[in-house]
Each structure stands twice: as structure tokens, then as C-alpha cells.
Design a protein around this motif. Structure first.
Motif, short mmCIF file in Angstrom:
data_model
loop_
_atom_site.label_atom_id
_atom_site.label_comp_id
_atom_site.label_asym_id
_atom_site.label_seq_id
_atom_site.Cartn_x
_atom_site.Cartn_y
_atom_site.Cartn_z
N THR A 69 0.84 -1.19 0.00
CA THR A 69 0.00 0.00 0.00
C THR A 69 0.88 1.25 0.00
O THR A 69 1.74 1.40 0.87
N ILE A 70 0.65 2.10 -0.98
CA ILE A 70 1.36 3.38 -1.04
C ILE A 70 0.47 4.45 -0.43
O ILE A 70 -0.75 4.45 -0.62
N SER A 71 1.08 5.36 0.33
CA SER A 71 0.33 6.47 0.92
C SER A 71 1.28 7.66 1.05
O SER A 71 2.49 7.52 0.86
N ARG A 72 0.70 8.81 1.39
CA ARG A 72 1.54 10.00 1.53
C ARG A 72 0.94 10.92 2.58
O ARG A 72 -0.28 10.93 2.80
N ASP A 73 1.82 11.68 3.20
CA ASP A 73 1.42 12.71 4.15
C ASP A 73 2.13 13.98 3.71
O ASP A 73 3.32 14.17 4.04
N ASN A 74 1.44 14.81 2.95
CA ASN A 74 2.09 16.01 2.41
C ASN A 74 2.50 16.98 3.52
O ASN A 74 3.47 17.71 3.37
N ALA A 75 1.78 16.97 4.63
CA ALA A 75 2.14 17.86 5.73
C ALA A 75 3.49 17.47 6.33
O ALA A 75 4.22 18.32 6.83
N LYS A 76 3.80 16.17 6.24
CA LYS A 76 5.09 15.69 6.74
C LYS A 76 6.11 15.50 5.63
O LYS A 76 7.21 15.02 5.88
N ASN A 77 5.71 15.82 4.40
CA ASN A 77 6.61 15.67 3.25
C ASN A 77 7.17 14.25 3.16
O ASN A 77 8.37 14.06 2.91
N THR A 78 6.30 13.28 3.36
CA THR A 78 6.75 11.90 3.40
C THR A 78 5.78 11.00 2.63
O THR A 78 4.56 11.19 2.69
N VAL A 79 6.35 10.06 1.91
CA VAL A 79 5.60 9.02 1.22
C VAL A 79 5.98 7.68 1.84
O VAL A 79 7.12 7.47 2.25
N TYR A 80 5.00 6.78 1.90
CA TYR A 80 5.21 5.49 2.54
C TYR A 80 4.89 4.34 1.58
O TYR A 80 4.09 4.48 0.65
N LEU A 81 5.51 3.22 1.85
CA LEU A 81 5.16 1.98 1.17
C LEU A 81 5.05 0.89 2.24
O LEU A 81 6.06 0.45 2.77
N GLN A 82 3.81 0.51 2.56
CA GLN A 82 3.58 -0.57 3.49
C GLN A 82 3.61 -1.87 2.73
O GLN A 82 2.83 -2.05 1.78
N MET A 83 4.49 -2.77 3.14
CA MET A 83 4.68 -4.03 2.43
C MET A 83 4.33 -5.18 3.38
O MET A 83 5.00 -5.36 4.40
N ASN A 84 3.30 -5.93 3.02
CA ASN A 84 2.86 -7.08 3.82
C ASN A 84 3.02 -8.36 3.02
O ASN A 84 3.19 -8.33 1.80
N SER A 85 2.97 -9.47 3.72
CA SER A 85 3.08 -10.80 3.07
C SER A 85 4.27 -10.85 2.13
O SER A 85 4.16 -11.29 0.98
N LEU A 86 5.40 -10.40 2.62
CA LEU A 86 6.59 -10.32 1.77
C LEU A 86 7.05 -11.70 1.32
O LEU A 86 6.94 -12.70 2.05
N LYS A 87 7.59 -11.72 0.09
CA LYS A 87 8.08 -12.94 -0.53
C LYS A 87 9.56 -12.77 -0.86
O LYS A 87 10.02 -11.64 -1.05
N PRO A 88 10.30 -13.86 -0.98
CA PRO A 88 11.72 -13.74 -1.36
C PRO A 88 11.91 -12.97 -2.67
O PRO A 88 12.89 -12.24 -2.81
N GLU A 89 10.97 -13.09 -3.59
CA GLU A 89 11.10 -12.37 -4.86
C GLU A 89 10.89 -10.86 -4.73
O GLU A 89 11.09 -10.13 -5.70
N ASP A 90 10.50 -10.40 -3.55
CA ASP A 90 10.42 -8.96 -3.31
C ASP A 90 11.78 -8.37 -2.94
O ASP A 90 11.91 -7.14 -2.80
N THR A 91 12.78 -9.21 -2.78
CA THR A 91 14.12 -8.74 -2.44
C THR A 91 14.67 -7.84 -3.53
O THR A 91 14.70 -8.21 -4.71
N ALA A 92 15.07 -6.63 -3.16
CA ALA A 92 15.56 -5.64 -4.12
C ALA A 92 15.96 -4.38 -3.36
O ALA A 92 15.68 -4.24 -2.17
N VAL A 93 16.59 -3.48 -4.08
CA VAL A 93 16.76 -2.11 -3.60
C VAL A 93 15.51 -1.33 -4.01
O VAL A 93 15.12 -1.37 -5.18
N TYR A 94 14.89 -0.67 -3.07
CA TYR A 94 13.67 0.08 -3.33
C TYR A 94 13.98 1.58 -3.39
O TYR A 94 14.67 2.11 -2.51
N TYR A 95 13.46 2.21 -4.44
CA TYR A 95 13.69 3.63 -4.66
C TYR A 95 12.36 4.39 -4.69
O TYR A 95 11.39 3.89 -5.27
N CYS A 96 12.35 5.58 -4.10
CA CYS A 96 11.22 6.46 -4.35
C CYS A 96 11.62 7.48 -5.40
O CYS A 96 12.81 7.78 -5.57
#
Length: 125
Positions: A69-96
Motif C-alpha cells: 500500500t502506497i500512501s503519503r502525508d504532504n504535511a510531513k513531506n513523506t511518502v510510505y510503502l507498506q509491504m505485507n506478506s513479503l516474498k523472497p522475490e520482493d528482495t531488491a533495492v527500493y527507490y522512491c
């Protein structure tokens, strides 16, 4: 211009969760459409999720739908990525990444102008 810094990566077991954060400085985050991408060793940079400047629209890669789930809080100038049920194939470097808010929710990395340095996510089996 905007500067982006990701955090929240780490090592997690399969089935676990992580929340990534992307903190922005410089120009206000509300000027930008935001995206998350990921890159595994030896592979291309792949789209993960994107969110409109106000947060009302989101789009996900098929591989992460119902789990991330992607979300953002513009008041905090922050974007989030909530990652659940992670799998080995999700292994990577993550960039915003950021692009002008007049642009669409693009899945193409070359349409994003600004990038963070990335944060490593490793999912063990």
C-alpha cells in the motif's frame, strides 16, 4: 527541486512486513506525483506503485497488488510503502521517485525526474 531519502529497509522473513518511508526536502512534496520502484541484482528497475499528488489515486504493479500500500502525508513531506506478506522475490533495492504533479501516474522510470538513493529490502525464505 526536491531531494528524496528512503528509509525502513532491512531483513525480514517471508510473510513478514516492512514499511518504507521516503522523506522529501526542498520543494514541497505536494508538487509531485510519487512512485516506488525496485531493482534486484542483474535486473531492470521495475515499477512498484504510484500515488497522485493529493493521494486520491494510486496504481500498483500486479505483482504487489493486495500486499503493498502506497500512501503519503504532504504535511510531513513523506511518502510510505507498506509491504505485507513479503516474498523472497520482493528482495531488491527500493527507490522512491518524483515527477511533476501535472504528470500521470506513470509506471515508466524515465518519466520520473528525482530519485532517492535507495534502501535494501531482503526477504529470507
Amino acid at each position: 527541486q526536491v531531494q528524496l531519502v528512503e528509509s525502513g529497509g532491512g531483513l525480514v522473513q517471508a510473510g513478514g512486513s516492512l514499511r518504507l518511508s521516503c522523506a522529501a526536502s526542498g520543494r514541497a512534496l505536494s508538487y509531485y506525483v510519487m512512485g516506488w520502484f525496485r531493482q534486484a541484482p542483474g535486473k531492470e528497475r521495475d515499477f512498484v506503485a504510484a500515488i497522485s499528488w493529493g493521494g486520491g489515486s494510486t496504481f500498483y504493479a500486479d505483482s504487489v497488488k493486495e500486499r503493498f500500500t502506497i500512501s503519503r502525508d504532504n504535511a510531513k513531506n513523506t511518502v510510505y510503502l507498506q509491504m505485507n506478506s513479503l516474498k523472497p522475490e520482493d528482495t531488491a533495492v527500493y527507490y522512491c521517485a518524483a515527477r511533476d504533479r501535472r504528470g500521470r501516474l506513470s509506471t515508466a522510470h524515465y518519466e520520473y525526474e528525482y530519485w532517492g538513493q535507495g534502501t535494501q529490502v531482503t526477504v529470507s525464505s
